[in-house]
Design an enzyme around this catalytic site. Structure first.
Site, PDB file in Angstrom:
ATOM      1  N   SER A  38      -9.800   1.375   2.877  1.00  0.00           N
ATOM      2  CA  SER A  38      -8.950   2.184   2.035  1.00  0.00           C
ATOM      3  C   SER A  38      -7.881   1.383   1.292  1.00  0.00           C
ATOM      4  O   SER A  38      -7.323   1.876   0.307  1.00  0.00           O
ATOM      5  CB  SER A  38      -8.256   3.262   2.871  1.00  0.00           C
ATOM      6  OG  SER A  38      -7.376   2.670   3.799  1.00  0.00           O
TER       7      SER A  38
ATOM      8  N   SER B 202     -10.069  -0.881   7.061  1.00  0.00           N
ATOM      9  CA  SER B 202      -9.414  -0.695   5.757  1.00  0.00           C
ATOM     10  C   SER B 202      -8.620  -1.881   5.240  1.00  0.00           C
ATOM     11  O   SER B 202      -8.160  -1.857   4.099  1.00  0.00           O
ATOM     12  CB  SER B 202      -8.490   0.522   5.806  1.00  0.00           C
ATOM     13  OG  SER B 202      -9.246   1.697   5.734  1.00  0.00           O
TER      14      SER B 202
ATOM     15  N   LYS C 131       0.846  -1.200   0.000  1.00  0.00           N
ATOM     16  CA  LYS C 131       0.000   0.000   0.000  1.00  0.00           C
ATOM     17  C   LYS C 131       0.879   1.248   0.000  1.00  0.00           C
ATOM     18  O   LYS C 131       1.898   1.292   0.690  1.00  0.00           O
ATOM     19  CB  LYS C 131      -0.886  -0.037   1.252  1.00  0.00           C
ATOM     20  CG  LYS C 131      -1.929   1.071   1.354  1.00  0.00           C
ATOM     21  CD  LYS C 131      -2.797   0.884   2.608  1.00  0.00           C
ATOM     22  CE  LYS C 131      -3.951   1.864   2.679  1.00  0.00           C
ATOM     23  NZ  LYS C 131      -4.804   1.641   3.871  1.00  0.00           N
TER      24      LYS C 131
END
Lengths: 95, 485
Positions: B151, B175, B76
């Site tokens: 997310s 997330s 990420k």
């Protein structure tokens, strides 16, 4: 309670975010619906509850007061949008 | 050999160790997949040349005793990576090249892996659909117009589309677990303090935790073992002996007590989610676990509490983006204050601004007690609900999300309906507990749905074991057609 446009402009000023007048309207609507949702908490009586300030069952560690790094000015300045050899540069603040 | 990229991380590691595939060929296979999957928009930055160099280095001098020998990994874009751009999905960091490496990624590299690229995410991890990213929507490989969750949406999409053998995300309110559920993959949010927060772009520091996202439970154990550990540089890092999660993985769950919280049956929940929960209960019961009805009475107050605590912490954390030391600076603004205001207005997207304003307001003079202090008190009640329940049970089973993946644009006009997507995941962050989302089935449209296992603090091994036993008996197979290449 409800938030009006003036209040939102004031909070935006505190947060150092400029908000266009055109956007204040939709922002007011969104924030009011979020606060209506948040205010469900008022249903609960929390007079005798201690606030939770840390989720861990440990207190913060302390370390020896000694220098562990340094001499990295170049690295620190590397990402600055504007610099002058040894300093960060900002718009003029004093006349 | 058959396509190696659709195998599990564990299988890939075995293939590398037995020299059935070299690190270089493995890396090339992923690069090929990534290049043909541009439509998914899962990557913000790729580091192919660097990855191929590292693969070559590994092949020349292999060390097969490492946990992740010669394994390329995309992560990420919230983890700072030395000399590789790190954007956090934001325009305000569009030119930020860290001169340091986050502890968690450093741990992964020290175990033999290397970086393949940086994965798209909601801006500053604020979102549940990856639609707040400055770098565009990410598409869920499950279906063309579907969001991958958020997310960590780039992470879930890349994993499910075989663009990385495993990945890592961060979880502040769901997330990791919600995108895992939306893509038929496994996601674990560890106990607060198990993985170092150092070098991760901060959102809400009392809630943020990094964790693995993988295809199988065994992979999840390998990744958790590789990334976790005490770190002096994170003041809330837990100092304890490292566990061998993958070696200690067991599928015997006989006699374990599984709590079923009645408050997780919410209004308007699709029938399929309820049916899936029933199926999960039956599987665990058939394996010898004991189901126990429990109550977590303050569950409905978790989301309102979260939407005070998280924005408050975010408004404080994001004060650092001022256009002076790093990141974007507006060309407008005739004095310092105006430069700040324009920089932040142009640099942040709408959702981030919204949350900064909420946070600034709830912390402002005269409102602190009514909002922030109140939220801290309710957070205490939510934690106590879990503490009380865990005196009589080993783990809790719930659905991961109230629905399967939704369509792009479906919830963007109504922030509260978007927030409600995290209703089952947020309480865990507030209480600092570990929780695992594992794929369990599909809805009538064929979209994956997940179930969540919540454990006691630092009881990751137990929920991994339950997940391991569940996985063997659930029969879920993630069947994604590669329509994008």
């Amino acid at each position: 309670m409800s938030l009006d446009k003036e209040k939102i402009k004031h909070v935006a000023k505190l947060a150092r975010i400029s908000v266009d007048d055109a956007k204040v309207e939709s922002l007011t609507k969104d924030l009011n619906s979020i606060f209506k949702f948040i205010e469900q908490l008022n249903e609960l009586n929390t007079d005798k509850v201690e606030p939770l300030t840390s989720i861990l069952n440990q207190s913060l560690r302390s370390r020896k007061d000694e220098i562990s790094d340094g001499k990295i000015r170049e690295k620190v300045l590397k990402n600055s949008p504007k610099e002058n050899e040894e300093f960060f540069v900002v718009p003029k603040v004093v006349e | 050999m058959a396509d190696i990229t659709n195998q599990s991380l564990n299988e890939i590691i075995e293939n590398v160790k037995t020299k059935k595939v070299s690190s270089t060929d493995l890396t090339k296979a992923y690069i090929k997949n990534i290049e043909s999957a541009k439509k998914l928009n899962a990557f913000v930055t790729t580091t192919f040349d660097q990855a191929l160099d590292k693969a070559k280095q590994f092949d020349n001098k292999p060390n097969f005793d490492q946990l992740l020998p010669g394994i390329p990994l995309a992560v990420k874009d919230l983890f700072c990576t030395e000399n590789t751009k790190t954007t956090a999905g934001s325009n305000i960091l569009n030119n930020f090249i860290p001169s340091y490496e986050s502890t968690v990624t450093k741990n992964l590299w020290n175990n033999g892996s290397f970086l393949l690229g940086k994965l798209n995410c909601d801006e500053f991890a604020m979102g549940s659909s990856n639609e707040t990213s400055h770098y565009g929507n990410v598409i869920n490989p499950v279906g063309d117009q579907l969001v991958p969750g958020g997310s960590s949406g780039g992470s879930s999409s890349a994993l499910a589309a075989d663009l990385t053998p495993a990945t890592i995300g961060t979880d502040t309110g769901g997330s990791i677990r919600q995108p895992a559920s939306f893509t038929g993959t496994v996601g674990l949010k560890p106990t607060y303090g198990l993985c170092s927060r150092w070098g991760i772009v901060a959102f809400a520091s009392s809630l943020d935790q990094a964790g693995p996202m993988t295809k199988t439970i065994k992979d999840c154990a390998i990744m958790l073992e590789s990334m976790s550990g005490f770190d002096e540089k994170d003041s809330t890092s837990i100092n304890k002996k490292k566990e061998q999660y993958s070696k200690n993985l067991k599928d015997n769950i006989k006699g374990l007590k599984i709590g079923i919280p009645k408050e997780y049956r919410v209004d308007n929940m699709p029938k399929e989610v309820d049916e899936l929960w029933e199926k999960g209960k039956k599987i665990l019961k058939d394996l010898g676990a004991q189901l126990i009805d429990i109550s977590l009475p303050h569950t409905k107050y978790a989301l309102p509490t979260y939407y005070i605590v998280a924005p408050a912490e975010a408004s404080s954390n994001l004060a650092r983006y001022d256009g002076v030391r790093y990141g974007y600076r507006s060309k407008q603004g005739k004095d310092l204050i105006e430069m700040y205001e324009k920089t932040r207005s142009e640099g942040f997207g709408d959702e981030v601004k919204r949350r900064i304003l909420i946070g600034t307001y709830v912390l402002s003079s005269g409102y602190y007690d009514a909002y922030y202090l109140k939220a801290q008190k309710v957070r205490q009640l939510i934690k106590k609900d879990f503490d009380d329940s865990f005196t009589k049970i080993d783990a809790i089973l719930t659905p991961s999300t109230p629905s399967s993946a939704f369509k792009i644009g479906e919830k963007t006009n109504d922030p509260v309906s978007m927030y409600l997507n995290d209703i089952f995941t947020v309480p865990v962050n507030l209480a600092g507990l570990p929780a695992l989302s594992m794929p369990a089935g599909v809805d009538k449209q064929g979209y994956p749905l997940g179930l969540q296992l919540i454990g006691k603090a630092l009881d990751e091994q137990k929920i991994l074991n339950i997940g391991y036993a569940f996985e063997k008996n659930c029969g879920f197979k993630n069947e994604i057609k590669k329509w994008w290449s």
